[in-house]
Design a protein around this motif. Structure first.
Motif, PDB file in Angstrom:
ATOM      1  N   GLY A  75     -16.871  20.735  -6.004  1.00 34.41           N
ATOM      2  CA  GLY A  75     -18.137  20.520  -5.299  1.00 34.41           C
ATOM      3  C   GLY A  75     -18.312  21.328  -4.032  1.00 34.41           C
ATOM      4  N   ASP A  76     -17.370  21.189  -3.095  1.00 33.28           N
ATOM      5  CA  ASP A  76     -17.444  21.915  -1.832  1.00 33.28           C
ATOM      6  C   ASP A  76     -16.245  22.838  -1.682  1.00 33.28           C
ATOM      7  OD1 ASP A  76     -19.800  20.680  -1.023  1.00 33.28           O
ATOM      8  OD2 ASP A  76     -18.731  19.012  -0.099  1.00 33.28           O
ATOM      9  N   VAL A  77     -16.452  23.933  -0.973  1.00 37.15           N
ATOM     10  CA  VAL A  77     -15.385  24.894  -0.708  1.00 37.15           C
ATOM     11  C   VAL A  77     -15.272  25.086   0.795  1.00 37.15           C
ATOM     12  CG1 VAL A  77     -14.604  27.272  -1.035  1.00 37.15           C
ATOM     13  CG2 VAL A  77     -15.767  26.075  -2.901  1.00 37.15           C
ATOM     14  N   GLN A  78     -14.059  24.935   1.312  1.00 39.75           N
ATOM     15  CA  GLN A  78     -13.821  25.152   2.740  1.00 39.75           C
ATOM     16  C   GLN A  78     -13.228  26.549   2.943  1.00 39.75           C
ATOM     17  OE1 GLN A  78     -11.333  22.244   4.645  1.00 39.75           O
ATOM     18  NE2 GLN A  78     -11.803  22.950   6.699  1.00 39.75           N
ATOM     19  N   GLU A  79     -13.853  27.308   3.818  1.00 35.82           N
ATOM     20  CA  GLU A  79     -13.405  28.668   4.083  1.00 35.82           C
ATOM     21  C   GLU A  79     -13.104  28.857   5.558  1.00 35.82           C
ATOM     22  OE1 GLU A  79     -15.705  31.147   0.564  1.00 35.82           O
ATOM     23  OE2 GLU A  79     -16.612  31.060   2.554  1.00 35.82           O
ATOM     24  N   LEU A  80     -12.180  29.734   5.824  1.00 35.24           N
ATOM     25  CA  LEU A  80     -11.798  30.069   7.192  1.00 35.24           C
ATOM     26  C   LEU A  80     -12.049  31.553   7.398  1.00 35.24           C
ATOM     27  CD1 LEU A  80     -10.552  28.433   9.539  1.00 35.24           C
ATOM     28  CD2 LEU A  80      -8.330  29.378   8.889  1.00 35.24           C
ATOM     29  N   ARG A  81     -12.931  31.846   8.346  1.00 33.66           N
ATOM     30  CA  ARG A  81     -13.261  33.242   8.656  1.00 33.66           C
ATOM     31  C   ARG A  81     -12.565  33.665   9.938  1.00 33.66           C
ATOM     32  NH1 ARG A  81     -17.210  35.458   5.588  1.00 33.66           N
ATOM     33  NH2 ARG A  81     -18.295  33.999   4.192  1.00 33.66           N
ATOM     34  N   VAL A  82     -11.916  34.811   9.880  1.00 37.15           N
ATOM     35  CA  VAL A  82     -11.196  35.324  11.045  1.00 37.15           C
ATOM     36  C   VAL A  82     -12.188  35.973  11.997  1.00 37.15           C
ATOM     37  CG1 VAL A  82      -9.406  36.899  11.834  1.00 37.15           C
ATOM     38  CG2 VAL A  82      -9.137  35.678   9.657  1.00 37.15           C
ATOM     39  N   THR A  83     -12.169  35.564  13.259  1.00 39.29           N
ATOM     40  CA  THR A  83     -13.072  36.135  14.261  1.00 39.29           C
ATOM     41  C   THR A  83     -12.313  37.067  15.209  1.00 39.29           C
ATOM     42  OG1 THR A  83     -12.810  34.121  15.597  1.00 39.29           O
ATOM     43  CG2 THR A  83     -14.730  34.251  14.139  1.00 39.29           C
ATOM     44  N   THR A  84     -11.396  36.495  15.974  1.00 41.57           N
ATOM     45  CA  THR A  84     -10.655  37.336  16.936  1.00 41.57           C
ATOM     46  C   THR A  84      -9.163  37.393  16.646  1.00 41.57           C
ATOM     47  OG1 THR A  84     -10.426  35.451  18.459  1.00 41.57           O
ATOM     48  CG2 THR A  84     -12.338  36.901  18.754  1.00 41.57           C
ATOM     49  N   GLU A 142       0.572  28.331   7.190  1.00 44.57           N
ATOM     50  CA  GLU A 142       1.866  27.939   6.639  1.00 44.57           C
ATOM     51  C   GLU A 142       2.496  26.834   7.473  1.00 44.57           C
ATOM     52  OE1 GLU A 142       4.134  31.494   6.405  1.00 44.57           O
ATOM     53  OE2 GLU A 142       3.079  32.257   4.623  1.00 44.57           O
ATOM     54  N   ARG A 143       2.411  26.944   8.814  1.00 48.96           N
ATOM     55  CA  ARG A 143       2.988  25.920   9.689  1.00 48.96           C
ATOM     56  C   ARG A 143       2.288  24.571   9.498  1.00 48.96           C
ATOM     57  NH1 ARG A 143       4.062  30.155  13.441  1.00 48.96           N
ATOM     58  NH2 ARG A 143       1.924  30.127  14.258  1.00 48.96           N
ATOM     59  N   ALA A 144       0.960  24.638   9.232  1.00 49.25           N
ATOM     60  CA  ALA A 144       0.197  23.399   9.052  1.00 49.25           C
ATOM     61  C   ALA A 144       0.326  22.844   7.629  1.00 49.25           C
ATOM     62  CB  ALA A 144      -1.276  23.648   9.370  1.00 49.25           C
ATOM     63  N   GLY A 145       1.010  23.558   6.757  1.00 48.72           N
ATOM     64  CA  GLY A 145       1.182  23.095   5.391  1.00 48.72           C
ATOM     65  C   GLY A 145      -0.095  23.157   4.565  1.00 48.72           C
ATOM     66  N   ILE A 146      -0.974  24.101   4.902  1.00 46.48           N
ATOM     67  CA  ILE A 146      -2.261  24.238   4.217  1.00 46.48           C
ATOM     68  C   ILE A 146      -2.152  25.348   3.178  1.00 46.48           C
ATOM     69  CG2 ILE A 146      -4.705  24.826   4.475  1.00 46.48           C
ATOM     70  CD1 ILE A 146      -4.524  23.727   7.342  1.00 46.48           C
ATOM     71  N   ARG A 147      -2.493  25.029   1.938  1.00 38.82           N
ATOM     72  CA  ARG A 147      -2.508  26.049   0.886  1.00 38.82           C
ATOM     73  C   ARG A 147      -3.828  26.789   0.907  1.00 38.82           C
ATOM     74  NH1 ARG A 147      -2.599  24.260  -4.008  1.00 38.82           N
ATOM     75  NH2 ARG A 147      -3.038  22.061  -3.559  1.00 38.82           N
ATOM     76  N   TRP A 148      -3.776  28.096   0.603  1.00 38.46           N
ATOM     77  CA  TRP A 148      -4.992  28.900   0.660  1.00 38.46           C
ATOM     78  C   TRP A 148      -4.941  30.022  -0.361  1.00 38.46           C
ATOM     79  CZ3 TRP A 148      -0.817  30.145   3.636  1.00 38.46           C
ATOM     80  CH2 TRP A 148      -0.473  31.502   3.695  1.00 38.46           C
ATOM     81  N   ARG A 149      -6.098  30.613  -0.575  1.00 36.09           N
ATOM     82  CA  ARG A 149      -6.225  31.842  -1.346  1.00 36.09           C
ATOM     83  C   ARG A 149      -7.003  32.815  -0.483  1.00 36.09           C
ATOM     84  NH1 ARG A 149      -8.796  30.274  -5.964  1.00 36.09           N
ATOM     85  NH2 ARG A 149      -6.916  30.182  -7.222  1.00 36.09           N
ATOM     86  N   GLU A 150      -6.464  33.993  -0.280  1.00 41.90           N
ATOM     87  CA  GLU A 150      -7.126  34.990   0.563  1.00 41.90           C
ATOM     88  C   GLU A 150      -8.066  35.820  -0.308  1.00 41.90           C
ATOM     89  OE1 GLU A 150      -5.878  38.118   4.134  1.00 41.90           O
ATOM     90  OE2 GLU A 150      -4.356  36.913   3.107  1.00 41.90           O
ATOM     91  N   VAL A 151      -9.348  35.797   0.027  1.00 37.65           N
ATOM     92  CA  VAL A 151     -10.370  36.518  -0.718  1.00 37.65           C
ATOM     93  C   VAL A 151     -11.091  37.450   0.235  1.00 37.65           C
ATOM     94  CG1 VAL A 151     -12.390  36.339  -2.211  1.00 37.65           C
ATOM     95  CG2 VAL A 151     -10.665  34.532  -2.241  1.00 37.65           C
ATOM     96  N   GLY A 152     -10.694  38.715   0.228  1.00 30.98           N
ATOM     97  CA  GLY A 152     -11.273  39.659   1.184  1.00 30.98           C
ATOM     98  C   GLY A 152     -10.933  39.256   2.612  1.00 30.98           C
ATOM     99  N   ALA A 153     -11.963  39.080   3.433  1.00 33.39           N
ATOM    100  CA  ALA A 153     -11.761  38.715   4.836  1.00 33.39           C
ATOM    101  C   ALA A 153     -11.768  37.210   5.043  1.00 33.39           C
ATOM    102  CB  ALA A 153     -12.852  39.354   5.694  1.00 33.39           C
ATOM    103  N   VAL A 154     -11.793  36.432   3.966  1.00 33.16           N
ATOM    104  CA  VAL A 154     -11.930  34.981   4.059  1.00 33.16           C
ATOM    105  C   VAL A 154     -10.689  34.304   3.486  1.00 33.16           C
ATOM    106  CG1 VAL A 154     -13.262  32.987   3.241  1.00 33.16           C
ATOM    107  CG2 VAL A 154     -14.442  35.083   3.946  1.00 33.16           C
ATOM    108  N   PHE A 155     -10.263  33.221   4.139  1.00 34.74           N
ATOM    109  CA  PHE A 155      -9.223  32.357   3.609  1.00 34.74           C
ATOM    110  C   PHE A 155      -9.907  31.157   2.948  1.00 34.74           C
ATOM    111  CE2 PHE A 155      -7.077  34.757   6.866  1.00 34.74           C
ATOM    112  CZ  PHE A 155      -5.813  34.985   6.344  1.00 34.74           C
ATOM    113  N   ARG A 156      -9.752  31.036   1.651  1.00 38.72           N
ATOM    114  CA  ARG A 156     -10.352  29.912   0.925  1.00 38.72           C
ATOM    115  C   ARG A 156      -9.294  28.826   0.820  1.00 38.72           C
ATOM    116  NH1 ARG A 156     -13.765  32.085  -3.818  1.00 38.72           N
ATOM    117  NH2 ARG A 156     -14.787  32.970  -1.991  1.00 38.72           N
TER     118      ARG A 156
END
Length: 302
Positions: free
Chosen positions: A228-237, A248-262
């Motif tokens: 349903g929903d997708v949370q993304e993390l965009r790198v700013t600075t 990794e330290r926070a134990g969060i799994r992700w998939r890197e898609v271009g400039a975005v961490f999904r």
């Protein structure tokens, strides 16, 4: 009733199966989409259905005609638009249509009448005497689709109809395809644009490596294969390497898609917000998320 029926289709190039046991049906008047990345087998499938390429095994029926045994008969009831427009630069707009119609078996009188009709339908009547190189890319694409309608086909096969077009031209083509559907024309189209598939298609087959991974209406694909929903993390600075380390330290799994961490859905929002130099966003899932979940790669991956 199925206007197009494909059963256990196999096409090999050497040891590679470009089409690997493909089976699907397209109902009369339906707009059916093949969605997938480059190399998924979309164009090969289109060529087979258009009678332009032999197969190793399987069956294809279009409008009740065995398309593999009688490709000439199929081309009398199916309009085909390939990725390359194939327009004749030595002829003007009107002549491209009239000559195509005549070569397709229409009398010159009927070819001229159909030419006037399709030029009006696609809003190209005022450009009928223009040379092909005077047309924009969008107009050339519309003319190629208009040419496919000269035989007044029961079905139209379109291979990536809007690739390379600007947004305005894409929208114009979408409008015209919607009008064809309203007239009852069956449309089979391939695309790697998820918004195009979601906008135009009644049902979509997600294709990869010559196989169908999922087949349903667009919204049902999203409901079945995403959360349903997708949370993304965009790198700013921050740097990408520092963000990876924080995740990794926070134990969060992700998939890197271009400039975005999904991020996976279970990611703690507070932990995500604490990562400096980033911006967290939540959006609705779409067809590209479906494809990522099914294959682990993007729609446009080679």
């Amino acid at each position: 009733m199925a206007e197009i029926r494909v059963e256990k289709l196999v096409k090999r190039f050497g040891t590679v199966r470009a089409i690997d046991g493909l089976s699907f049906e397209v109902a009369s008047g339906e707009t059916f989409g093949l969605l997938g990345p480059n190399g998924a087998g979309k164009t090969t499938t289109m060529r087979v259905l258009s009678g332009l390429s032999p197969v190793d095994s399987g069956e294809v029926s279009i409008a009740g005609i065995d398309a593999l045994r009688d490709p000439r008969a199929v081309r009398c009831v199916v309009g085909v638009v390939t990725q390359q427009d194939g327009l004749d630069d030595d002829l003007n707009v009107r002549q491209n249509l009239e000559v195509f119609g005549f070569l397709a078996g229409l009398s010159l009188r009927v070819a001229r009448r159909h030419t006037r009709e399709v030029l009006d339908f696609f809003g190209l009547a005022s450009r009928s005497e223009d040379a092909i190189d005077e047309l924009s890319g969008g107009m050339k694409r519309r003319l190629a689709i208009a040419r496919a309608l000269m035989i007044q086909p029961r079905a139209v096969i379109l291979d990536e109809p809007t690739t390379g077009l600007d947004p305005h031209s894409r929208n114009r083509v979408w409008e015209e395809l919607a009008q064809l559907k309203a007239r009852g024309v069956t449309i089979l189209m391939s695309t790697h644009y998820m918004d195009e598939a979601a906008t135009l298609c009644d049902r979509i087959a997600i294709l990869d490596r010559g196989r169908i991974l999922a087949l349903d209406p667009p919204l049902e694909l999203i409901e079945k294969h995403t959360r349903g929903d997708v949370q993304e993390l965009r790198v700013t600075t921050a740097s990408h390497s520092s963000v990876r380390a924080e995740l990794e330290r926070a134990g969060i799994r992700w998939r890197e898609v271009g400039a975005v961490f999904r991020l996976n859905r279970e990611a703690d929002p507070a932990a995500v917000r604490s990562i400096a130099g980033t911006r967290s966003e939540v959006r609705r899932a779409n067809l590209e998320d479906v494809f990522l979940n099914l294959t682990g790669r993007e729609l446009r991956d080679e």
